[in-house]
Design an enzyme around this catalytic site. Structure first.
Site, PDB file in Angstrom:
ATOM      1  N   HIS A  37       0.798  -1.237   0.000  1.00 51.99           N
ATOM      2  CA  HIS A  37       0.000   0.000   0.000  1.00 51.99           C
ATOM      3  C   HIS A  37       0.826   1.280   0.000  1.00 51.99           C
ATOM      4  O   HIS A  37       0.273   2.378  -0.059  1.00 51.99           O
ATOM      5  CB  HIS A  37      -0.983   0.026   1.182  1.00 51.99           C
ATOM      6  CG  HIS A  37      -0.313   0.226   2.516  1.00 51.99           C
ATOM      7  ND1 HIS A  37       0.167  -0.812   3.266  1.00 51.99           N
ATOM      8  CD2 HIS A  37      -0.046   1.353   3.217  1.00 51.99           C
ATOM      9  CE1 HIS A  37       0.702  -0.340   4.375  1.00 51.99           C
ATOM     10  NE2 HIS A  37       0.594   0.974   4.376  1.00 51.99           N
TER      11      HIS A  37
HETATM   12  C1  UD1 Z   1      -2.335   5.406   5.616  1.00 56.92           C
HETATM   13  C2  UD1 Z   1      -1.088   5.990   6.245  1.00 56.92           C
HETATM   14  C3  UD1 Z   1       0.050   4.975   6.154  1.00 56.92           C
HETATM   15  C4  UD1 Z   1      -0.361   3.651   6.750  1.00 56.92           C
HETATM   16  C5  UD1 Z   1      -1.645   3.172   6.130  1.00 56.92           C
HETATM   17  C6  UD1 Z   1      -2.108   1.932   6.823  1.00 56.92           C
HETATM   18  C7  UD1 Z   1      -0.736   8.420   6.104  1.00 56.92           C
HETATM   19  C8  UD1 Z   1       0.010   9.492   5.413  1.00 56.92           C
HETATM   20  N1  UD1 Z   1      -0.651   7.187   5.556  1.00 56.92           N
HETATM   21  O1  UD1 Z   1      -2.049   5.203   4.243  1.00 56.92           O
HETATM   22  O2  UD1 Z   1       1.168   5.449   6.863  1.00 56.92           O
HETATM   23  O3  UD1 Z   1       0.665   2.713   6.529  1.00 56.92           O
HETATM   24  O4  UD1 Z   1      -2.655   4.183   6.250  1.00 56.92           O
HETATM   25  O5  UD1 Z   1      -3.050   1.211   6.133  1.00 56.92           O
HETATM   26  O6  UD1 Z   1      -1.354   8.675   7.100  1.00 56.92           O
HETATM   27  N2  UD1 Z   1      -9.352   4.344   1.362  1.00 56.92           N
HETATM   28  C9  UD1 Z   1     -10.574   3.737   1.302  1.00 56.92           C
HETATM   29  N3  UD1 Z   1     -11.175   3.399   2.474  1.00 56.92           N
HETATM   30  C10 UD1 Z   1     -10.632   3.643   3.688  1.00 56.92           C
HETATM   31  C11 UD1 Z   1      -9.391   4.270   3.732  1.00 56.92           C
HETATM   32  C12 UD1 Z   1      -8.755   4.619   2.563  1.00 56.92           C
HETATM   33  O7  UD1 Z   1     -11.102   3.472   0.229  1.00 56.92           O
HETATM   34  O8  UD1 Z   1     -11.244   3.295   4.714  1.00 56.92           O
HETATM   35  C13 UD1 Z   1      -8.675   4.691   0.076  1.00 56.92           C
HETATM   36  C14 UD1 Z   1      -9.027   6.069  -0.441  1.00 56.92           C
HETATM   37  O9  UD1 Z   1      -9.058   6.001  -1.839  1.00 56.92           O
HETATM   38  C15 UD1 Z   1      -7.837   6.903   0.010  1.00 56.92           C
HETATM   39  C16 UD1 Z   1      -6.685   5.900  -0.072  1.00 56.92           C
HETATM   40  O10 UD1 Z   1      -7.266   4.650   0.280  1.00 56.92           O
HETATM   41  O11 UD1 Z   1      -7.622   8.012  -0.784  1.00 56.92           O
HETATM   42  C17 UD1 Z   1      -5.548   6.236   0.853  1.00 56.92           C
HETATM   43  O12 UD1 Z   1      -5.958   6.400   2.214  1.00 56.92           O
HETATM   44  P1  UD1 Z   1      -5.065   7.289   3.226  1.00 56.92           P
HETATM   45  O13 UD1 Z   1      -5.563   7.151   4.600  1.00 56.92           O
HETATM   46  O14 UD1 Z   1      -4.884   8.659   2.677  1.00 56.92           O
HETATM   47  O15 UD1 Z   1      -3.631   6.624   3.109  1.00 56.92           O
HETATM   48  P2  UD1 Z   1      -3.214   5.095   3.195  1.00 56.92           P
HETATM   49  O16 UD1 Z   1      -2.570   4.724   1.918  1.00 56.92           O
HETATM   50  O17 UD1 Z   1      -4.348   4.280   3.684  1.00 56.92           O
HETATM   51  N1  UDP Z   2      -3.601  -6.131   8.939  1.00 56.70           N
HETATM   52  C1  UDP Z   2      -4.870  -6.686   9.032  1.00 56.70           C
HETATM   53  N2  UDP Z   2      -5.525  -7.010   7.892  1.00 56.70           N
HETATM   54  C2  UDP Z   2      -4.980  -6.847   6.659  1.00 56.70           C
HETATM   55  C3  UDP Z   2      -3.678  -6.288   6.571  1.00 56.70           C
HETATM   56  C4  UDP Z   2      -3.033  -5.918   7.735  1.00 56.70           C
HETATM   57  O1  UDP Z   2      -5.380  -6.887  10.133  1.00 56.70           O
HETATM   58  O2  UDP Z   2      -5.634  -7.177   5.653  1.00 56.70           O
HETATM   59  C5  UDP Z   2      -2.906  -5.733  10.179  1.00 56.70           C
HETATM   60  C6  UDP Z   2      -1.534  -6.307  10.397  1.00 56.70           C
HETATM   61  O3  UDP Z   2      -1.594  -7.545  11.058  1.00 56.70           O
HETATM   62  C7  UDP Z   2      -0.861  -5.240  11.238  1.00 56.70           C
HETATM   63  C8  UDP Z   2      -1.479  -3.942  10.734  1.00 56.70           C
HETATM   64  O4  UDP Z   2      -2.688  -4.336  10.078  1.00 56.70           O
HETATM   65  O5  UDP Z   2      -1.203  -5.411  12.605  1.00 56.70           O
HETATM   66  C9  UDP Z   2      -0.570  -3.236   9.772  1.00 56.70           C
HETATM   67  O6  UDP Z   2      -1.263  -2.183   9.160  1.00 56.70           O
HETATM   68  P1  UDP Z   2      -0.888  -1.582   7.751  1.00 56.70           P
HETATM   69  O7  UDP Z   2      -0.046  -2.529   6.987  1.00 56.70           O
HETATM   70  O8  UDP Z   2      -2.153  -1.111   7.141  1.00 56.70           O
HETATM   71  O9  UDP Z   2      -0.071  -0.260   8.142  1.00 56.70           O
HETATM   72  P2  UDP Z   2       1.460   0.052   8.459  1.00 56.70           P
HETATM   73  O10 UDP Z   2       1.894  -0.834   9.569  1.00 56.70           O
HETATM   74  O11 UDP Z   2       2.239  -0.139   7.203  1.00 56.70           O
HETATM   75  O12 UDP Z   2       1.448   1.496   8.811  1.00 56.70           O
END
Ligand code: UD1
Ligand code: UDP
Length: 392
Positions: free
Chosen positions: A223
């Site tokens: 992601h």
């Molecule tokens: C965010 C965090 C990242 C973290 C990740 C965990 C920041 C800058 N990034 O990235 O550090 O590793 O979460 O998963 O805070 N979206 C949905 N549904 C949701 C959430 C997001 O569809 O419930 C989609 C939307 O299109 C959105 C995109 O995902 O624009 C990105 O979501 P965003 O929270 O901006 O960043 P992540 O890539 O999820």
């Molecule tokens: N995780 C989860 N379901 C998924 C993918 C990840 O429960 O489909 C959990 C994973 O076990 C870990 C956390 O989400 O505890 C990590 O989150 P993510 O990878 O979204 O964010 P990051 O750690 O990179 O910020």
């Protein structure tokens, strides 16, 4: 005064009110154990979960409240998705309104490195509310990563810095953070992992995915914007996965950002060519833990998953140029892989052929981090209380 003691048995006049900020998926597994531990001391602490709504899909948010047995948030700011500037600003606006409307907490606790982390820390700090940063001190030293900016700035303004590993203490000291603000408490994600491991064994994820319990498979998550927002890189990664799926089954619970980009960039046909590549919605924590524990290996760009795989002793190939969690490499089972098809496929093939990296579990990744944090908070509030008395 707020913290004034009553008599010799040091009873507080008021509960110490704490805001525990969550917003994005990785925040839930960091705050759940801390919430639970603080709740054991309800005569002293009043922990309140504040959810910014950065993640909002049922499978990115609500599912974790159920799996991790967390109470409904005391407040939901409903910010949703937007560009970095807009999202951060919206969280700040709404969190500030919340703080100004009600009783201010005695401490705001933020976790990790997402936009909700820096936004709430900044708002609290400017209202003279102290801030604790859980998972402080991690550095990738790569400013192109939005999280790196969030980490550095949050650490700079935090009053209590709670680190997961000793490399983080060193990073903070190098940046001139006063050593007496820094506390090595260990990795709170492992508290969640250990609290839920047994429950995770009972997940039905294998039968839900039509797999046999002894199927050999690789688990994949992707992601990071640097991997999934740009056409060439995303295409390269999907080709690598498709090639690996010729050798081993792949389970790929897909983050919404990645799903959206695969469709928008017209890359879905690469994935359709292999029936050995199973794509699912984002999974709940228990289902995901079960898949991690039983995987042959993990391919990921996630921060938390690098740590969980090290704990489980499962080989992890990190699809990034660097990591803010180097201890997973120096002590754990993690390995950084060059971002090209050949390197990724070769590294995966090595593991399939039995060339596994062995690792050990880093210090204080032991399920007792939340308890250590509460001890830090006890001492911190005691010290403040004494200081207040001296001033009076
Ligand atoms: C965010 C965090 C990242 C973290 C990740 C965990 C920041 C800058 N990034 O990235 O550090 O590793 O979460 O998963 O805070 N979206 C949905 N549904 C949701 C959430 C997001 O569809 O419930 C989609 C939307 O299109 C959105 C995109 O995902 O624009 C990105 O979501 P965003 O929270 O901006 O960043 P992540 O890539 O999820
Ligand atoms: N995780 C989860 N379901 C998924 C993918 C990840 O429960 O489909 C959990 C994973 O076990 C870990 C956390 O989400 O505890 C990590 O989150 P993510 O990878 O979204 O964010 P990051 O750690 O990179 O910020």
């Amino acid at each position: 005064s707020y913290f004034k003691t009553m008599g010799s048995n040091s009873r507080l006049k008021h509960l110490i009110k704490l805001h525990l900020i969550v917003g994005a998926r990785p925040n839930f597994m960091k705050m759940a154990p801390l919430y639970r531990e603080l709740s054991l001391y309800s005569e002293k602490y009043e922990p309140l979960i504040i959810h910014t709504g950065q993640h909002y899909d049922e499978k990115m948010s609500k599912l974790f409240f159920n799996d991790l047995d967390m109470p409904k948030p005391a407040a939901y700011l409903n910010v949703g998705s937007a560009s970095h500037g807009k999202q951060t600003a919206m969280i700040m606006e709404r969190y500030e309104d919340l703080l100004l409307a009600g009783d201010k907490p005695d401490l705001v606790i933020v976790a990790g490195d997402v936009n909700s982390t820096i936004a709430c820390a900044l708002v609290a700090k400017k209202l003279y509310i102290p801030v604790a940063h859980l998972e402080a001190g991690l550095r990738s030293y790569d400013d192109r990563m939005p999280e790196e900016i969030n980490r550095v700035l949050t650490d700079r303004i935090s009053d209590i810095l709670l680190t997961p590993s000793l490399d983080a203490n060193k990073n903070l000291e190098k940046e001139g953070i006063e050593p007496d603000k820094i506390y090595f408490v260990g990795n709170i994600m492992i508290d969640s992992l250990l609290a839920n491991k047994e429950k995770a064994e009972t997940s039905n994820i294998f039968s839900n995915l039509n797999m046999l319990p002894n199927d050999s498979y690789a688990l994949v998550t992707l992601h990071r914007p640097s991997n999934v927002d740009e056409y060439n890189c995303l295409k390269m990664l999907l080709i690598a996965l498709s090639e690996i799926s010729g050798k081993i089954k792949i389970i790929f619970p897909m983050h919404p950002r990645t799903k959206k980009n695969i469709y928008e960039l017209g890359l879905s046909s690469i994935l359709n060519t292999s029936s050995n590549l199973i794509i699912t919605e984002p999974l709940g924590y228990l289902d995901f833990l079960k898949l991690e524990m039983n995987a042959k290996f993990i391919l990921t760009d996630s921060g938390g998953i690098q740590e969980e795989s090290t704990y489980f002793g499962i080989p992890c190939l990190t699809l990034r140029e660097n990591t803010e969690r180097p201890i997973t490499i120096t002590e754990g089972t993690n390995q950084i892989v060059d971002l090209n098809v050949e390197s990724i496929v070769n590294s995966a093939t090595d593991i399939i052929e039995g060339k596994n990296k062995k690792g050990k579990i880093p210090k204080y990744w032991d399920g007792k981090t939340a308890a250590r944090i509460v001890k830090v908070l006890d001492d911190w509030f005691d010290k403040r209380e004494r200081a207040t008395e001296i001033i009076e």
